[in-house]
Design a protein around this motif. Structure first.
Motif, PDB file in Angstrom:
ATOM      1  N   ARG A 200      -1.264 -11.827  28.239  1.00  0.00           N
ATOM      2  CA  ARG A 200      -1.532 -10.715  29.162  1.00  0.00           C
ATOM      3  C   ARG A 200      -0.516  -9.591  28.998  1.00  0.00           C
ATOM      4  NH1 ARG A 200      -2.663 -14.963  32.784  1.00  0.00           N
ATOM      5  NH2 ARG A 200      -4.886 -15.011  33.253  1.00  0.00           N
ATOM      6  N   GLY A 201       0.709  -9.950  28.649  1.00  0.00           N
ATOM      7  CA  GLY A 201       1.786  -8.984  28.530  1.00  0.00           C
ATOM      8  C   GLY A 201       1.820  -8.211  27.224  1.00  0.00           C
ATOM      9  N   GLY A 202       0.993  -8.588  26.261  1.00  0.00           N
ATOM     10  CA  GLY A 202       0.950  -7.798  25.037  1.00  0.00           C
ATOM     11  C   GLY A 202       0.940  -8.570  23.726  1.00  0.00           C
ATOM     12  N   PHE A 203       1.326  -9.845  23.754  1.00  0.00           N
ATOM     13  CA  PHE A 203       1.184 -10.644  22.540  1.00  0.00           C
ATOM     14  C   PHE A 203      -0.283 -11.018  22.356  1.00  0.00           C
ATOM     15  CE2 PHE A 203       5.701 -12.637  22.338  1.00  0.00           C
ATOM     16  CZ  PHE A 203       6.070 -11.778  21.315  1.00  0.00           C
ATOM     17  N   PHE A 204      -0.661 -11.303  21.126  1.00  0.00           N
ATOM     18  CA  PHE A 204      -1.963 -11.900  20.860  1.00  0.00           C
ATOM     19  C   PHE A 204      -1.823 -13.417  20.978  1.00  0.00           C
ATOM     20  CE2 PHE A 204      -2.894  -7.880  18.530  1.00  0.00           C
ATOM     21  CZ  PHE A 204      -4.078  -7.551  19.178  1.00  0.00           C
ATOM     22  N   CYS A 205      -2.937 -14.109  20.874  1.00  0.00           N
ATOM     23  CA  CYS A 205      -3.018 -15.552  21.093  1.00  0.00           C
ATOM     24  C   CYS A 205      -1.979 -16.365  20.319  1.00  0.00           C
ATOM     25  CB  CYS A 205      -4.422 -16.047  20.772  1.00  0.00           C
ATOM     26  SG  CYS A 205      -5.076 -15.438  19.197  1.00  0.00           S
ATOM     27  N   SER A 206      -1.962 -16.234  19.013  1.00  0.00           N
ATOM     28  CA  SER A 206      -1.064 -17.051  18.189  1.00  0.00           C
ATOM     29  C   SER A 206       0.401 -16.734  18.471  1.00  0.00           C
ATOM     30  CB  SER A 206      -1.378 -16.868  16.700  1.00  0.00           C
ATOM     31  OG  SER A 206      -1.394 -15.502  16.353  1.00  0.00           O
ATOM     32  N   GLU A 207       0.701 -15.471  18.696  1.00  0.00           N
ATOM     33  CA  GLU A 207       2.076 -15.059  19.007  1.00  0.00           C
ATOM     34  C   GLU A 207       2.511 -15.616  20.367  1.00  0.00           C
ATOM     35  OE1 GLU A 207       1.941 -10.618  17.002  1.00  0.00           O
ATOM     36  OE2 GLU A 207       0.959 -10.979  18.931  1.00  0.00           O
TER      37      GLU A 207
ATOM     38  N   GLY B  93      -0.464 -12.346  12.022  1.00  0.00           N
ATOM     39  CA  GLY B  93      -1.669 -12.113  11.226  1.00  0.00           C
ATOM     40  C   GLY B  93      -2.867 -12.966  11.614  1.00  0.00           C
ATOM     41  N   PHE B  94      -2.678 -13.896  12.548  1.00  0.00           N
ATOM     42  CA  PHE B  94      -3.749 -14.829  12.895  1.00  0.00           C
ATOM     43  C   PHE B  94      -4.703 -14.382  13.994  1.00  0.00           C
ATOM     44  CE2 PHE B  94      -0.667 -17.550  10.761  1.00  0.00           C
ATOM     45  CZ  PHE B  94      -1.503 -18.187   9.850  1.00  0.00           C
ATOM     46  N   PRO B  95      -4.323 -13.446  14.865  1.00  0.00           N
ATOM     47  CA  PRO B  95      -5.223 -13.088  15.960  1.00  0.00           C
ATOM     48  C   PRO B  95      -6.581 -12.557  15.504  1.00  0.00           C
ATOM     49  CG  PRO B  95      -3.018 -12.287  16.412  1.00  0.00           C
ATOM     50  CD  PRO B  95      -3.024 -12.769  14.991  1.00  0.00           C
ATOM     51  N   ILE B  96      -7.524 -12.749  16.418  1.00  0.00           N
ATOM     52  CA  ILE B  96      -8.902 -12.296  16.247  1.00  0.00           C
ATOM     53  C   ILE B  96      -9.481 -12.889  14.966  1.00  0.00           C
ATOM     54  CG2 ILE B  96     -10.484 -10.331  16.476  1.00  0.00           C
ATOM     55  CD1 ILE B  96      -7.890  -8.732  17.383  1.00  0.00           C
ATOM     56  N   GLY B  97      -9.210 -14.178  14.805  1.00  0.00           N
ATOM     57  CA  GLY B  97      -9.808 -14.924  13.694  1.00  0.00           C
ATOM     58  C   GLY B  97      -9.210 -14.603  12.348  1.00  0.00           C
ATOM     59  N   ILE B  98      -7.930 -14.459  12.241  1.00  0.00           N
ATOM     60  CA  ILE B  98      -7.165 -14.123  11.042  1.00  0.00           C
ATOM     61  C   ILE B  98      -7.428 -12.669  10.642  1.00  0.00           C
ATOM     62  CG2 ILE B  98      -6.571 -14.690   8.651  1.00  0.00           C
ATOM     63  CD1 ILE B  98      -7.463 -17.557   9.187  1.00  0.00           C
ATOM     64  N   GLY B  99      -6.552 -11.822  11.111  1.00  0.00           N
ATOM     65  CA  GLY B  99      -6.600 -10.411  10.746  1.00  0.00           C
ATOM     66  C   GLY B  99      -7.879  -9.696  11.141  1.00  0.00           C
ATOM     67  N   ARG B 100      -8.428 -10.055  12.274  1.00  0.00           N
ATOM     68  CA  ARG B 100      -9.678  -9.476  12.794  1.00  0.00           C
ATOM     69  C   ARG B 100     -10.914  -9.854  11.974  1.00  0.00           C
ATOM     70  NH1 ARG B 100      -6.458  -4.498  14.031  1.00  0.00           N
ATOM     71  NH2 ARG B 100      -6.180  -4.557  16.278  1.00  0.00           N
ATOM     72  N   SER B 101     -10.821 -10.885  11.154  1.00  0.00           N
ATOM     73  CA  SER B 101     -11.990 -11.319  10.379  1.00  0.00           C
ATOM     74  C   SER B 101     -12.939 -12.168  11.211  1.00  0.00           C
ATOM     75  CB  SER B 101     -11.546 -12.112   9.148  1.00  0.00           C
ATOM     76  OG  SER B 101     -10.963 -13.342   9.545  1.00  0.00           O
ATOM     77  N   LYS B 102     -12.469 -12.571  12.407  1.00  0.00           N
ATOM     78  CA  LYS B 102     -13.244 -13.375  13.359  1.00  0.00           C
ATOM     79  C   LYS B 102     -13.571 -14.763  12.816  1.00  0.00           C
ATOM     80  CE  LYS B 102     -15.496 -11.198  16.540  1.00  0.00           C
ATOM     81  NZ  LYS B 102     -16.663 -10.628  17.185  1.00  0.00           N
TER      82      LYS B 102
ATOM     83  N   LYS C 190     -11.175 -10.837  26.507  1.00  0.00           N
ATOM     84  CA  LYS C 190      -9.744 -11.113  26.660  1.00  0.00           C
ATOM     85  C   LYS C 190      -9.447 -12.266  27.616  1.00  0.00           C
ATOM     86  CE  LYS C 190      -5.214  -9.054  27.097  1.00  0.00           C
ATOM     87  NZ  LYS C 190      -4.427  -7.858  27.277  1.00  0.00           N
ATOM     88  N   GLU C 191     -10.096 -12.320  28.767  1.00  0.00           N
ATOM     89  CA  GLU C 191      -9.813 -13.401  29.723  1.00  0.00           C
ATOM     90  C   GLU C 191     -10.150 -14.766  29.135  1.00  0.00           C
ATOM     91  OE1 GLU C 191      -8.018 -13.588  32.579  1.00  0.00           O
ATOM     92  OE2 GLU C 191      -7.551 -11.509  32.077  1.00  0.00           O
ATOM     93  N   GLN C 192     -11.236 -14.848  28.395  1.00  0.00           N
ATOM     94  CA  GLN C 192     -11.567 -16.119  27.744  1.00  0.00           C
ATOM     95  C   GLN C 192     -10.492 -16.481  26.724  1.00  0.00           C
ATOM     96  OE1 GLN C 192     -15.531 -17.614  26.037  1.00  0.00           O
ATOM     97  NE2 GLN C 192     -14.497 -16.769  24.244  1.00  0.00           N
ATOM     98  N   CYS C 193     -10.065 -15.527  25.948  1.00  0.00           N
ATOM     99  CA  CYS C 193      -9.048 -15.780  24.926  1.00  0.00           C
ATOM    100  C   CYS C 193      -7.707 -16.150  25.553  1.00  0.00           C
ATOM    101  CB  CYS C 193      -8.911 -14.577  23.996  1.00  0.00           C
ATOM    102  SG  CYS C 193     -10.390 -14.300  22.997  1.00  0.00           S
ATOM    103  N   ILE C 194      -7.372 -15.538  26.671  1.00  0.00           N
ATOM    104  CA  ILE C 194      -6.153 -15.908  27.397  1.00  0.00           C
ATOM    105  C   ILE C 194      -6.252 -17.367  27.847  1.00  0.00           C
ATOM    106  CG2 ILE C 194      -4.904 -15.536  29.566  1.00  0.00           C
ATOM    107  CD1 ILE C 194      -5.473 -12.499  29.159  1.00  0.00           C
ATOM    108  N   ARG C 195      -7.406 -17.730  28.382  1.00  0.00           N
ATOM    109  CA  ARG C 195      -7.611 -19.115  28.835  1.00  0.00           C
ATOM    110  C   ARG C 195      -7.511 -20.086  27.665  1.00  0.00           C
ATOM    111  NH1 ARG C 195     -12.348 -21.787  29.299  1.00  0.00           N
ATOM    112  NH2 ARG C 195     -13.559 -19.866  29.256  1.00  0.00           N
ATOM    113  N   TYR C 196      -8.142 -19.756  26.545  1.00  0.00           N
ATOM    114  CA  TYR C 196      -8.066 -20.629  25.360  1.00  0.00           C
ATOM    115  C   TYR C 196      -6.628 -20.763  24.869  1.00  0.00           C
ATOM    116  CZ  TYR C 196     -13.187 -20.524  24.684  1.00  0.00           C
ATOM    117  OH  TYR C 196     -14.542 -20.661  24.805  1.00  0.00           O
ATOM    118  N   THR C 197      -5.882 -19.673  24.911  1.00  0.00           N
ATOM    119  CA  THR C 197      -4.485 -19.711  24.469  1.00  0.00           C
ATOM    120  C   THR C 197      -3.682 -20.666  25.348  1.00  0.00           C
ATOM    121  OG1 THR C 197      -4.623 -17.475  23.581  1.00  0.00           O
ATOM    122  CG2 THR C 197      -2.413 -18.315  24.065  1.00  0.00           C
TER     123      THR C 197
END
Length: 161
Positions: free
Chosen positions: A21-28, A52-61, A128-135
């Motif tokens: 929520r504060g600005g990092f992506f999931c893997s970070e 480099g891993f967020p959004i499915g590795i570099g946004r590749s999903k 984003k909320e789903q991804c936060i929950r998954y993280t």
């Protein structure tokens, strides 16, 4: 590697969510939470390795970034640094455990970001909320595995009602 012997799995999960929520992506967020809560004596640059891993590795999903970060975290604790070291088998086993658990726990039978977020308009940030929950879920599971495998103490279980 020196590590804290008593941790709260709930706090690790919540911290990962708040870091996202504060600005990092999931893997970070996941690696940062694991690093700080276990008080690992490793440089912050380890978090950068996850960038480099967020959004499915570099946004590749492709592969969910939270899972990628989780596998990296397991490697910190159980991975090998020398060729021929048989520790790799334990790391592979635990990584598969995380993979299989997440595939079932997310309710979508998938690890692919594209499938996990297909009902969302990514441009609007609706996912984003789903991804936060998954993280948070993955951070908690990684912490649970680490605590179990290293015979550490989950302070959540020490709380009395």
């Amino acid at each position: 590697m020196n590590i804290k012997k008593e941790v709260s799995i709930k706090k690790i999960s919540n911290d990962a969510e708040n870091l996202f929520r504060g600005g990092f992506f999931c893997s970070e967020a996941l690696l940062s939470s694991i690093r700080s809560n276990f008080e690992l004596d490793i440089p912050e640059e380890i978090i950068g390795m996850a960038s480099g891993f967020p959004i499915g590795i570099g946004r590749s999903k492709c592969l969910c970034g939270a899972v990628a970060g989780g596998v990296m975290a397991l490697g910190l604790f159980f991975g090998r640094t020398k060729q021929g070291d048989c520790k790799v088998e334990k790391t592979l086993e635990l990584s598969k455990e995380l993979h299989d658990w997440f595939k079932e726990a997310n309710g979508k039978n998938a690890l692919c970001c594209r499938i996990l977020t297909k009902e969302f308009d990514m441009a609007s940030g609706a996912h984003k909320e789903q991804c936060i929950r998954y993280t948070g879920m993955v951070a908690g599971k990684v912490a649970e595995i680490i605590v179990r495998e290293l015979n550490l103490v989950n302070t959540d279980s020490l709380l009395t009602v």
